[in-house]
Design an enzyme around this catalytic site. Structure first.
Site, PDB file in Angstrom:
ATOM      1  N   ASN A 155     -12.124 -21.746   8.501  1.00 49.54           N
ATOM      2  CA  ASN A 155     -11.519 -21.671   7.396  1.00 49.54           C
ATOM      3  C   ASN A 155     -12.716 -22.141   6.125  1.00 49.54           C
ATOM      4  O   ASN A 155     -11.959 -23.167   5.112  1.00 49.54           O
ATOM      5  CB  ASN A 155     -10.030 -22.746   7.256  1.00 49.54           C
ATOM      6  N   GLN A 183      -6.895 -16.660   7.863  1.00 47.03           N
ATOM      7  CA  GLN A 183      -8.101 -16.981   6.507  1.00 47.03           C
ATOM      8  C   GLN A 183      -8.807 -15.298   6.854  1.00 47.03           C
ATOM      9  O   GLN A 183     -10.058 -14.868   6.244  1.00 47.03           O
ATOM     10  CB  GLN A 183      -9.440 -17.636   7.010  1.00 47.03           C
ATOM     11  N   SER A 203      -0.372 -16.062   7.274  1.00 44.67           N
ATOM     12  CA  SER A 203       0.125 -16.968   6.232  1.00 44.67           C
ATOM     13  C   SER A 203       0.183 -16.104   5.088  1.00 44.67           C
ATOM     14  O   SER A 203      -0.984 -16.173   4.508  1.00 44.67           O
ATOM     15  CB  SER A 203      -0.056 -18.356   6.315  1.00 44.67           C
ATOM     16  N   HIS A 205       1.135 -17.224   2.057  1.00 43.71           N
ATOM     17  CA  HIS A 205       0.195 -18.717   0.572  1.00 43.71           C
ATOM     18  C   HIS A 205      -1.169 -17.952   1.068  1.00 43.71           C
ATOM     19  O   HIS A 205      -2.119 -18.495  -0.599  1.00 43.71           O
ATOM     20  CB  HIS A 205       0.308 -19.565   0.724  1.00 43.71           C
ATOM     21  N   THR A 241      18.125 -18.284   9.227  1.00 41.42           N
ATOM     22  CA  THR A 241      18.222 -17.298   8.536  1.00 41.42           C
ATOM     23  C   THR A 241      16.892 -17.225   7.078  1.00 41.42           C
ATOM     24  O   THR A 241      16.775 -17.579   6.918  1.00 41.42           O
ATOM     25  CB  THR A 241      19.241 -18.182   6.962  1.00 41.42           C
ATOM     26  N   CYS A 328      -6.008 -29.408   4.674  1.00 42.65           N
ATOM     27  CA  CYS A 328      -5.255 -30.545   5.645  1.00 42.65           C
ATOM     28  C   CYS A 328      -5.925 -31.575   6.050  1.00 42.65           C
ATOM     29  O   CYS A 328      -5.162 -32.621   6.344  1.00 42.65           O
ATOM     30  CB  CYS A 328      -4.619 -29.703   6.602  1.00 42.65           C
TER      31      CYS A 328
HETATM   32  C1  LIG Z   1      -6.999 -20.460   9.958  1.00 37.10           C
HETATM   33  C2  LIG Z   1      -6.176 -21.913   9.415  1.00 37.10           C
HETATM   34  N1  LIG Z   1      -5.131 -21.791  10.072  1.00 37.10           N
HETATM   35  C3  LIG Z   1      -3.406 -22.125   9.920  1.00 37.10           C
HETATM   36  C4  LIG Z   1      -3.290 -22.139   8.722  1.00 37.10           C
HETATM   37  C5  LIG Z   1      -1.761 -23.224   8.254  1.00 37.10           C
HETATM   38  O1  LIG Z   1      -1.138 -22.953   7.477  1.00 37.10           O
HETATM   39  P1  LIG Z   1      -0.185 -22.676   6.862  1.00 37.10           P
HETATM   40  O2  LIG Z   1       0.445 -21.390   6.327  1.00 37.10           O
HETATM   41  O3  LIG Z   1      -0.765 -24.179   5.606  1.00 37.10           O
HETATM   42  O4  LIG Z   1       0.734 -23.449   8.244  1.00 37.10           O
HETATM   43  C6  LIG Z   1      -4.795 -22.314   7.575  1.00 37.10           C
HETATM   44  C7  LIG Z   1      -3.932 -23.400   6.704  1.00 37.10           C
HETATM   45  N2  LIG Z   1      -6.072 -23.945   6.009  1.00 37.10           N
HETATM   46  C8  LIG Z   1      -5.435 -24.404   5.032  1.00 37.10           C
HETATM   47  C9  LIG Z   1      -4.499 -25.463   4.886  1.00 37.10           C
HETATM   48  S1  LIG Z   1      -4.946 -27.275   5.710  1.00 37.10           S
HETATM   49  C10 LIG Z   1      -6.866 -24.860   4.398  1.00 37.10           C
HETATM   50  O5  LIG Z   1      -6.784 -25.891   4.008  1.00 37.10           O
HETATM   51  O6  LIG Z   1      -8.712 -24.824   5.525  1.00 37.10           O
HETATM   52  C11 LIG Z   1      -5.689 -21.796   7.495  1.00 37.10           C
HETATM   53  O7  LIG Z   1      -6.994 -22.245   7.230  1.00 37.10           O
END
Ligand SMILES: Cc1ncc(COP(=O)(O)O)c(CN[C@@H](CS)C(=O)O)c1O
Length: 388
Positions: A155, A183, A203, A205, A241, A328
């Site tokens: 990431n 990613q 994920s 988003h 749900t 994060c």
């Molecule tokens: C490789 C990888 N694995 C897990 C996550 C977490 O995904 P979530 O849907 O947010 O739980 C991320 C999210 N990385 C963001 C937010 S920390 C970044 O700024 O790099 C990621 O990049």
């Protein structure tokens, strides 16, 4: 001032088309999909369409499972803790392998499992920042290693690991293989059958879908003790749900992302390379990882003599959004784990700034960003007490 968003690895804008697709399931077709009446059953066609999109988007076979979760972190926890319960707690195997460059959702979960009895190996990376099968094979223990978990793309750096070869190596030693592909989806081609992974995390988003929804691919024939127990949703594999609008949005977003892969790998790569070339023209600057080994949208760069946070504030003041490594851990002033794993000089490992583009990034935005970055580096170095 026009704001410029270059932090798409943290999260992406929901594609307006995805918003339109989700809207009816908030106010019109809002039934619980597990209800037998019409309000519930009228959600089923859209959910089936979304699930088909998810299967197609990663080329999963019909006999495999895809669990809809709340996020990538839940998906990662489900695999690691499920394997711990199914193999390590039962005394069948005792060893997990991951890497030093994983996201905290993997690293911190592995550290927790270590605290309750798992043996965990955190693999180093090679000089290119990549986890290779050769490195993995030095640590695999036949009959003891239950799971190998290595991310598909990092990431912070965008560096891509050879997932197909890593999965093959794991299987040769009787271990299962998981990859955190958060990613990777929407940036590069992801094919679970070609790579033969056993579990895969994604994920919504990260590819212009909504936040709060993710997925976990489970190869056919494999079972995992559920992370959530409760109702009969998803065949009791993930109780709770289902969030219908988010699931519908994620499925459609993956559809659109797969269709845009060519654009991502041609036009976005070109814009990323234009930004990277301009950054590399600034002296005492290093970019982490060879660009041909990275996802097409990501640059992690260090400017000697400049603290990452100071640089980000200046960018933010000029309307440009980027991040120091992953979002994060942005409050964490420790040298970045990825930099440490890649043996980046200490004085550089506090200055990492990540730029990550998306299909909504324009040439004008990149031109403006180049202008601001050059001025910001010059200004901060001119007032630096250490930079000469
Ligand atoms: C490789 C990888 N694995 C897990 C996550 C977490 O995904 P979530 O849907 O947010 O739980 C991320 C999210 N990385 C963001 C937010 S920390 C970044 O700024 O790099 C990621 O990049």
């Amino acid at each position: 001032m026009n704001k410029i968003y270059l932090d798409n690895n943290a999260t992406t804008k929901v594609d307006p088309r995805v918003m339109d697709k989700m809207a009816p399931f908030f106010v019109e077709k809002y039934g619980n999909p597990n209800s037998l009446h019409g309000f519930g059953t009228e959600t089923h066609p859209a959910m089936a369409e979304a699930l088909n999109s998810l299967y197609a988007g990663i080329n999963a076979s019909d006999d495999s499972d895809i669990l809809v979760t709340s996020c990538g972190t839940e998906s990662n926890n489900t695999v690691l803790k499920g394997i711990f319960i199914d193999y390590i707690l039962k005394g069948e195997k005792k060893h997990l392998i991951t890497s030093q460059i994983e996201h905290p959702a993997i690293r911190n979960t592995c550290e927790f499992l270590e605290s309750i009895g798992a043996e965990v190996t955190y693999l180093p990376v090679n000089d290119d920042g990549i986890v290779t099968p050769e490195i993995l094979k030095k640590h695999l223990r036949r009959g003891e290693t239950a799971l190998v978990s290595i991310m598909w793309a990092n990431n912070e750096t965008g560096l891509i690991n050879p997932v197909k070869d890593l999965a093959l190596a794991a299987h040769e030693y009787g271990a299962l293989f998981h990859t955190d592909a958060v990613q990777a989806l929407g940036k590069i081609k992801v094919d679970v059958q070609d790579t033969d992974v056993d579990f895969l995390t994604f994920s919504g988003h990260k590819f212009h879908g909504p936040k709060g929804v993710g997925g976990l691919y489970i190869k056919e024939g494999l079972k995992l003790t559920p992370f959530f127990h409760g109702g009969e949703q998803m065949g009791r594999k993930r109780a709770g749900t289902v969030n219908v609008p988010l699931m519908v949005g994620m499925g459609y977003a993956l559809d659109l992302a797969v269709k845009a892969l060519d654009y991502e790998n041609k036009e976005i790569r070109r814009l990323r390379d234009k930004l990277e070339d301009a950054i590399m023209s600034i002296k005492d600057t290093i970019v982490i990882g060879k660009r041909e080994l990275r996802t097409p949208n990501t640059i992690l760069v260090s400017f000697k003599g400049i603290e990452g946070e100071a640089f980000l504030w200046d960018l933010n003041w000029n309307g440009i959004a980027a991040s120091t490594g992953s979002a994060c851990s942005s409050e964490d002033l420790e040298a970045d784990a990825t930099f440490q794993a890649m043996h980046v000089d200490a004085d550089l490992s506090h200055t990492g700034v990540r730029f990550s583009l998306s299909r909504f990034t324009t040439e004008e935005e990149i031109d403006r960003a180049i202008e601001v970055i050059k001025k910001t580096v010059e200004r901060l170095r001119s007032i630096s007490s250490t930079y000469r």
